[in-house]
Structure formats: C-alpha cells, structure tokens
Design a protein around this motif. Structure first.
Motif, mmCIF file in Angstrom:
data_model
loop_
_atom_site.group_PDB
_atom_site.id
_atom_site.type_symbol
_atom_site.label_atom_id
_atom_site.label_comp_id
_atom_site.label_asym_id
_atom_site.label_seq_id
_atom_site.Cartn_x
_atom_site.Cartn_y
_atom_site.Cartn_z
ATOM 1 N N GLY A 196 2.741 1.925 -3.288
ATOM 2 C CA GLY A 196 2.153 1.393 -4.838
ATOM 3 C C GLY A 196 2.491 -0.667 -5.383
ATOM 4 N N SER A 197 2.519 -1.132 -4.841
ATOM 5 C CA SER A 197 3.804 -2.227 -5.417
ATOM 6 C C SER A 197 2.087 -3.311 -4.991
ATOM 7 N N HIS A 198 2.193 -4.425 -5.963
ATOM 8 C CA HIS A 198 1.692 -6.202 -6.238
ATOM 9 C C HIS A 198 2.236 -6.502 -6.032
ATOM 10 N N ARG A 204 1.264 -1.720 0.315
ATOM 11 C CA ARG A 204 -0.016 0.036 -0.721
ATOM 12 C C ARG A 204 1.051 1.422 -0.182
#
Ligand code: FAD
Ligand code: UDP
Length: 390
Positions: free
Chosen positions: A369-371, A366
C-alpha cells in the motif's frame, strides 16, 4: 518444524531479487529465494569465460531506461559504465548501419545525401496507413516501404520467431527506431549504461541481506511442503505454475554458440545482425562495451530454436492468439492473492530489464500500500495481470 520465511521467491532474476530486497530492507521481512539454475541473475547472468572475457551467457543485455525510479533504485547497488550500443547489419555481402538512419540511406544510394532527401524519399517509398499499424510488417512498411523492410526486417523476424512479421504485434519490429539523422544508437531510452562490474555482481548485491537466503539448483517442487511462507513470488513461466491447465503457451528459444578467438576483436561493433544470411540471427562481442583490454576475444552466435523439452523459454510470443491464450492464465493467476506473478515469463510479456524491475517495484507498492514511485512508472509497469503482451 519447517523453516519459516515471510516470502518464498521462485527465480533469482531481477524480478525475484528486487522483491526480496524491498521486503528485507524496507520491512525487515525474510525471504527464501530459489532458482533452478546454478546461478543468480536469470537471463541477465554474465560471467568471465575460460579465456577471461566477460560474456552475457543468455544473449546481449543492454541496460536502458527512461525511468528515474529504476535508475535510482539500481544505483544503490552499482556504479555505471557509460555505453552507447551501436550495432551493424550484414546483408548483400556488406555491413550496414542499423537501425536505419541517414548513414544507412547513403550506403543504400551509394552517395552522400541529406536528412531532407531521405525524408522526401521515404515519403515516396512508405505505404501509408489510415489507421495505426496492426502488425510488425505494417509498422515498418508504413515508415520505410517494402524494399528496406525486406532487406532488414522480414527474414530476420521470420528466423527469430518462425513467424511472418504480419503475424506479430506491431511492437516487435516497432521497437527498432527509424531515423533520418546520423544517430547510430540501437536504443532510444534516455539512460543507457552497463552495471560497472556486470549484472551478476549487481544482482548478488541486491540479494546480499541477512534476511535473504538464496538456494540454487532447486525448483519450486523441491521446496513446496518443506518450508513455510506467507506469500509466494513467482517469476517462472505462468503456464508451468498451473501445470499447463489450459495447454502450453508458445515461447521462442535460442541456442548460444560461443567461440574464443586469438585476436583482440573479431568484428567492428558489439553486435552484428544477420537478417538474410546464415542460420544465426546475430553475433555478439561484449568486449566492445565492457572495455576489457585482452589479446583474445569471445563471440557468441545466436541461433533461434523452437521451444521444447530441455530448452529455455527465452521469449513469450507477442502475437494476438498467444496473448489470448495467456489471458486465461492471467484470470486464473488473479484468483491467487497470496501469489505475486512478476517478470517476463510469469506475466508473459516481452519486457526489458528496466520494465521487469519497474514491475517488481510496483508490485511491492501494491502489496504494501505504499507509493514509492509517485506514479512515475505506472505507464511502463502495468499492474500485474491487467496488461497485454508487449
Ligand atoms: P528471468 O531472468 O528469466 O529469471 C527467472 C528465473 O526463474 C530464471 O533464472 C529461472 O531459472 C527461474 N525459475 C523459473 N521457474 C522456476 C522454478 N519452477 N523453480 C526454480 N526456479 C525457476 N533486457 C534488456 O533490458 N536489455 C537487453 O538488451 C535484453 N536482451 C535480452 C536478450 C535475450 C536473448 C533475452 C532472452 C532477454 C533479453 N532481455 C533484455 C530481457 C531480460 O533478460 C529480462 O527482461 C529479464 O532478465 C527478466 O527478468 P525476470 O526476473 O523476469 O526473469
Ligand atoms: N529485428 C529485425 N531485424 C534486425 C533487428 C531486429 O527484423 O536487424 C526485429 C526482430 O523481429 C526482433 C525485433 O525486431 O525480434 C526486436 O529486436 P531486438 O534486437 O530488440 O530483439 P531482442 O534483443 O529482444 O532479441
């Protein structure tokens, strides 16, 4: 000039350690990790006692997870020792298989039986509900009826929480499986194992990075104003962070009483629960799962206690009014974008280790901004401050 870090991390348990590690290894960002205890690993801390027995100081820690992401993450830092946790319950002067399964049912009948007979009998005993269970009494009575509920759950729960099961969320007793086969395992998760060398070495390896500095035996108050940082990670009790602005949240504490005995084993399983007799809830003998071969053993009796000065807040209380009290703090916490509230106490959730690790990994995603999790863990690790207790 104040020492400068990218992150100040309060708490060297799993949640603080994982976030410091991710920021260091993935982004090269620096962290100062502090803990008011004189050791890392938080409540998962284990150590060799004076007799050379590897003990879990703050209660038995059985690692389990359904999350491949969490297993793969930890496997970078540890090998695993296979462990299937089997426990027993002591009641009416004898030991019972627990959680309730076909073996328990046969012990109850005093003769051999079958899955079919157990299912037919439970169908008669259970008190059906036309809606989902609303509390921990309903969740058990709806599965096995009142007699088994009273034998195994009612008094253990009253002792542990000093509340009736009817005052606790369904997930508290509902997390204990009930089976009609002979599966004696306490847990249901796909992956169940212990870190091969223990939890403390595992967390030491997570924290072992040139960008991570660890300082023990100090609190947030000792460092605030003395170091500079861009982001704060907080894994202590959320009400304490805000100086109990909305009043203290309820917690349950424990007292651990270790005893070393001159015998290889004291009891036949790693854990024996005492639902009805004695003031303690359980006796834990870790040698059964660590595989240590020694002529002596150490057992730890666990006594539930009210939380108060000088005591640790081991459990948030999974109950509706406690959840409502936490919600006010959660709203306040959400207004602090430069602080990540992570882990069991900062998000006031009755979470296991894998769930707090998943939460820390999701918080890293979060913030950056990574997944990393490809969505896999988002059902087990709700975004901070949005989910409810347990
Ligand atoms: P913690 O481990 O509590 O770490 C937080 C740290 O922050 C603590 O070390 C504390 O000293 C420090 N801290 C707090 N405030 C401050 C401050 N102001 N300044 C400095 N330091 C501070 N999980 C399982 O998966 N399996 C199990 O079998 C299991 N059994 C458990 C049995 C018991 C009795 C208990 C209590 C828990 C058990 N758990 C188990 C849960 C597990 O302990 C937690 O999920 C996990 O340790 C939480 O990690 P954390 O980092 O959120 O918090
Ligand atoms: N429980 C019970 N009887 C038992 C074991 C558990 O009533 O023999 C209930 C009790 O309310 C307990 C909850 O189930 O707090 C969860 O048990 P678990 O062993 O998972 O608790 P933990 O290890 O987190 O203390």
């Amino acid at each position: 000039m104040k020492p400068a870090f990218d992150l100040l991390v309060i708490g060297a348990g799993f949640s603080g350690a994982v976030l410091a590690e991710r920021f260091a290894r993935v982004l090269g960002k620096s962290s100062l990790v502090i803990d008011r205890r004189n050791h890392v690993a938080g409540n998962a801390f284990d150590e060799y006692d004076g007799a050379g027995v590897l003990v879990h100081r703050y209660g038995p820690h059985y690692f389990r997870t359904n999350s491949e992401r969490v297993r793969a993450y930890l496997s970078q830092f540890t090998a695993w020792r296979a462990a299937e946790y089997q426990i027993l319950a002591f009641s009416d002067g004898r030991l019972w298989n627990f959680p309730i399964n076909l073996n328990t049912f046969e012990q109850f009948l005093g003769r051999p039986s079958s899955t079919e007979e157990m299912e037919v009998t439970l169908a008669k005993w259970r008190v059906p509900l036309a809606r989902p269970p609303r509390n921990s009494e309903e969740v058990i009575v709806a599965q096995v009826g009142r007699e088994l509920y009273e034998k195994f759950f009612k008094n253990y729960t009253r002792k542990q929480w000093r509340r009736d099961p009817s005052e606790l969320d369904p997930g508290v007793c509902g997390r204990i499986p009930i089976r009609t086969n002979r599966d004696n395992r306490y847990l249901t998760e796909r992956f169940q194992a212990l870190p091969a060398d223990g939890y403390t070495p595992l967390i030491q390896r997570i924290l072992d990075h040139p960008k991570i500095e660890v300082r023990l035996g100090i609190t947030l108050r000792d460092v605030i104003g003395k170091v500079s940082f861009k982001h704060l990670v907080y894994s202590g009790p959320v009400d304490e962070f805000f100086q109990h602005r909305f009043g203290p949240l309820p917690y349950r504490s424990l007292r651990f009483e270790p005893e070393t005995l001159p015998v290889p084993f004291f009891q036949p399983a790693v854990q024996v629960n005492y639902p009805n007799d004695f003031e303690f809830t359980r006796i834990v003998e870790t040698k059964h799962i660590t595989g240590q071969v020694l002529p002596v053993t150490t057992i730890i009796r666990e006594y539930p206690e009210d939380y108060g000065p000088g005591r640790e807040p081991y459990y948030p209380i999974p109950a509706p009014e406690a959840k409502a009290a936490y919600a006010r703090y959660a709203r306040l916490a959400a207004a602090y974008p430069n602080v990540s509230f992570v882990g069991r106490l900062a998000t006031y959730r009755y979470y296991n280790m894998d769930q707090v690790i998943a939460m820390a990994l999701a918080e890293f995603d979060r913030l950056t901004g990574s997944h990393g999790g490809h969505g896999e863990d988002h059902h087990t690790a709700p975004r901070r401050n949005t989910a409810t207790t347990a």
